[in-house]
Motif scaffolding. Structure first.
Motif, PDB file in Angstrom:
ATOM      1  N   PRO A 244       0.803  -1.231   0.000  1.00  0.00           N
ATOM      2  CA  PRO A 244       0.000   0.000   0.000  1.00  0.00           C
ATOM      3  C   PRO A 244       0.832   1.275   0.000  1.00  0.00           C
ATOM      4  CG  PRO A 244      -0.168  -1.143   2.111  1.00  0.00           C
ATOM      5  CD  PRO A 244       0.502  -2.088   1.172  1.00  0.00           C
ATOM      6  N   GLU A 245       1.992   1.290   0.656  1.00  0.00           N
ATOM      7  CA  GLU A 245       2.783   2.517   0.713  1.00  0.00           C
ATOM      8  C   GLU A 245       3.350   2.924  -0.643  1.00  0.00           C
ATOM      9  OE1 GLU A 245       5.524  -0.904   2.107  1.00  0.00           O
ATOM     10  OE2 GLU A 245       3.431  -0.272   2.345  1.00  0.00           O
ATOM     11  N   GLN A 246       3.397   1.981  -1.590  1.00  0.00           N
ATOM     12  CA  GLN A 246       3.902   2.312  -2.925  1.00  0.00           C
ATOM     13  C   GLN A 246       2.908   3.157  -3.721  1.00  0.00           C
ATOM     14  OE1 GLN A 246       4.554  -1.711  -4.180  1.00  0.00           O
ATOM     15  NE2 GLN A 246       6.583  -1.847  -3.228  1.00  0.00           N
ATOM     16  N   LEU A 247       1.686   3.281  -3.233  1.00  0.00           N
ATOM     17  CA  LEU A 247       0.672   4.097  -3.901  1.00  0.00           C
ATOM     18  C   LEU A 247       0.596   5.510  -3.337  1.00  0.00           C
ATOM     19  CD1 LEU A 247      -2.195   1.450  -4.195  1.00  0.00           C
ATOM     20  CD2 LEU A 247      -0.686   2.264  -6.019  1.00  0.00           C
ATOM     21  N   GLU A 248       1.501   5.857  -2.444  1.00  0.00           N
ATOM     22  CA  GLU A 248       1.538   7.219  -1.908  1.00  0.00           C
ATOM     23  C   GLU A 248       2.338   8.115  -2.849  1.00  0.00           C
ATOM     24  OE1 GLU A 248      -0.278   8.076   0.672  1.00  0.00           O
ATOM     25  OE2 GLU A 248      -0.947   5.981   0.774  1.00  0.00           O
ATOM     26  N   PHE A 249       1.744   9.227  -3.243  1.00  0.00           N
ATOM     27  CA  PHE A 249       2.390  10.115  -4.203  1.00  0.00           C
ATOM     28  C   PHE A 249       2.240  11.565  -3.757  1.00  0.00           C
ATOM     29  CE2 PHE A 249      -1.778   8.648  -5.820  1.00  0.00           C
ATOM     30  CZ  PHE A 249      -2.508   9.818  -5.654  1.00  0.00           C
ATOM     31  N   LYS A 250       3.026  12.419  -4.403  1.00  0.00           N
ATOM     32  CA  LYS A 250       2.963  13.854  -4.142  1.00  0.00           C
ATOM     33  C   LYS A 250       2.124  14.530  -5.223  1.00  0.00           C
ATOM     34  CE  LYS A 250       7.527  13.977  -1.945  1.00  0.00           C
ATOM     35  NZ  LYS A 250       8.907  14.534  -2.010  1.00  0.00           N
ATOM     36  N   PRO A 251       1.575  15.705  -4.950  1.00  0.00           N
ATOM     37  CA  PRO A 251       0.755  16.398  -5.954  1.00  0.00           C
ATOM     38  C   PRO A 251       1.481  16.621  -7.274  1.00  0.00           C
ATOM     39  CG  PRO A 251       0.463  17.415  -3.806  1.00  0.00           C
ATOM     40  CD  PRO A 251       1.563  16.415  -3.642  1.00  0.00           C
ATOM     41  N   GLU A 252       2.792  16.912  -7.212  1.00  0.00           N
ATOM     42  CA  GLU A 252       3.520  17.185  -8.460  1.00  0.00           C
ATOM     43  C   GLU A 252       3.649  15.926  -9.332  1.00  0.00           C
ATOM     44  OE1 GLU A 252       6.753  17.187  -5.122  1.00  0.00           O
ATOM     45  OE2 GLU A 252       4.652  17.806  -5.385  1.00  0.00           O
ATOM     46  N   HIS A 253       3.614  14.750  -8.700  1.00  0.00           N
ATOM     47  CA  HIS A 253       3.661  13.519  -9.486  1.00  0.00           C
ATOM     48  C   HIS A 253       2.390  13.372 -10.340  1.00  0.00           C
ATOM     49  CE1 HIS A 253       6.255  11.765  -5.968  1.00  0.00           C
ATOM     50  NE2 HIS A 253       6.941  12.628  -6.713  1.00  0.00           N
TER      51      HIS A 253
END
Length: 447
Positions: A244-253
């Motif tokens: 699940p942590e691999q789906l955490e992204f930043k707005p710029e991504h």
């Protein structure tokens, strides 16, 4: 002794003469031709049901119903030629357990001795449909083939799941497909849902051609983001991951992926889909893939695609490439590459346009959307040019001839890549379209 030797010699000559008078082997008569495909509606709607819950053994259990209009010989195909793969490489070796029944009675089937992806049955009088049951034994290790099922995700390709009747264009064969997914799995596909009952989702009826062009990604860890919420057509980034942590992204991504959609519209000036779904696996467990479809694309990136965003950029040109294919390759494609069925041989002569031009514009879109920096895109072009400055195979083989390589080599490893050449229509084709683009700009004064 001399008399005995003389007798043996006479007998040998006589035997040789007798053999010489016998007819030599001749070719066996050709197998009866399979009915040619016609561009007319198929009389009835096929139904395909896939149970994808056996994660432990990685087996898809399948049931299919094919309506039949009359008794007699009936032929159905397992798809052979892979759209986007440009070659006859569908995994019929992993289809097993085929049983055909009608009216509760088992019917014998025979495989065509020449077209081994074709199966024949004799339909009894009074039968209106055939019921097929079988399994797709997906690879359990990489040496067997591309892994499409893990404990946490799966890639369902309808091309591997279903049969279709001979004698009709695949665009004329309607089919209703359904899938039962493991508990807790969410999914994305270009198909539209008709209904959901528990773990089973049934999709709206589509032509068989559309079904095989609409694969599914599903997983335990799933996230979907709307990339064009104000636009005329829904475009979504659908992601599954090993953790699940691999789906955490930043707005710029996400902003870069949104820009990809807008830059594509500005570049191509058109939109010919009613919705589009990026299917993306952030995984080192699912087998790698980058495959285009008209309303979706199958993409595999590294599990740390977002986590290592600032540490590298390899692989970030994949989505722009496959998105471009919706225009170049799916909406429009080389005339000799289009076929009426999935068992009609494809001809790849214009792959330097299909893939080469897509490779070029994918590079341009990567930079314009800031998935890559301008310098990274320029460096990539420079590296490609340097490669082909030293590609010894160019001394004897044209880039046009490499368009046959999906069929000739089927992406097997090569001993002498520089001299043999491989699918160079991708990258050397990119250089052709870079030259065409700059020439047009020069001759029009940038207009």
């Amino acid at each position: 002794m001399r008399s005995l030797l003389f007798s043996v010699s006479v007998l040998t000559l006589a035997a040789t003469a007798a053999l010489a008078e016998q007819p030599l082997p001749q070719p066996a008569p050709p197998s009866p031709a399979i009915q040619a495909a016609r561009d007319v509606p198929y009389p009835g709607t096929l139904k395909l049901s896939v149970d994808a819950t056996d994660l432990a053994r990685r087996i898809f259990d399948i049931r299919q119903t094919i309506p039949v209009a009359k008794p007699g010989k009936f032929t159905f195909y397992y798809p052979q030629w892979v759209p986007g793969g440009h070659s006859p490489r569908n995994d019929i070796d992993k289809m097993a357990g085929l049983v055909v029944t009608a009216g509760g009675k088992r019917l014998a089937w025979t495989r065509d001795p020449v077209e081994v992806f074709a199966f024949h049955v004799d339909v009894p009088v009074g039968v209106t449909e055939l019921n097929l049951s079988y399994q797709f034994l997906s690879p359990v290790e990489a040496r067997v083939g591309r892994q499409v099922m893990t404990p946490d995700m799966l890639n369902l390709q309808w091309l591997q799941m279903g049969f279709y009747p001979a004698g009709y264009f695949t665009r004329q064969i309607p089919i209703e497909a359904s899938v039962k997914l493991p508990e807790g799995f969410q999914f994305a596909t270009a198909l539209e849902t008709a209904r959901t009952e528990g773990q089973t989702t049934t999709f709206k009826v589509v032509p068989f051609e559309t079904l095989v062009d609409s694969p599914m990604f599903a997983g335990r860890y799933f996230k979907s983001v709307d990339l064009d919420p104000e636009g005329p057509a829904r475009v979504r980034l659908n992601m599954v991951a090993d953790r699940p942590e691999q789906l955490e992204f930043k707005p710029e991504h996400i902003h870069a992926h949104k820009d990809l959609v807008q830059q594509a519209y500005k570049l191509y000036g058109s939109r010919h889909y009613d919705h589009y779904d990026f299917l993306v696996a952030l995984s080192d467990q699912l087998g790698g893939i980058g495959l285009e479809h008209h309303r979706s694309s199958e993409n595999n990136v590294g599990p740390k695609y977002f986590q290592d965003w600032d540490k590298g950029f390899v692989g970030r040109e994949l989505l722009p490439h496959e998105f471009t294919h919706s225009w170049n390759g799916k909406f429009r494609r080389g005339a000799d590459l289009w076929t009426p069925t999935l068992n009609t041989p494809m001809r790849d002569s214009l792959m330097w346009v299909y893939e080469g031009q897509t490779q070029y514009w994918g590079n341009v879109l990567s930079s314009r959307s800031n998935l890559l920096t301008k310098q990274q895109s320029l460096d990539s072009l420079a590296m490609t040019a340097a490669t082909f400055d030293n590609r010894r195979g160019r001394d004897w083989r044209s880039v046009a001839d490499t368009t046959n390589d999906p069929i000739i080599a089927n992406r097997k490893p090569l001993s002498w890549l520089s001299y043999q050449r491989s699918e160079d229509y991708y990258s050397e084709g990119l250089l052709v379209w870079l030259d065409a683009d700059t020439l047009i700009r020069e001759k029009t004064g940038g207009k």
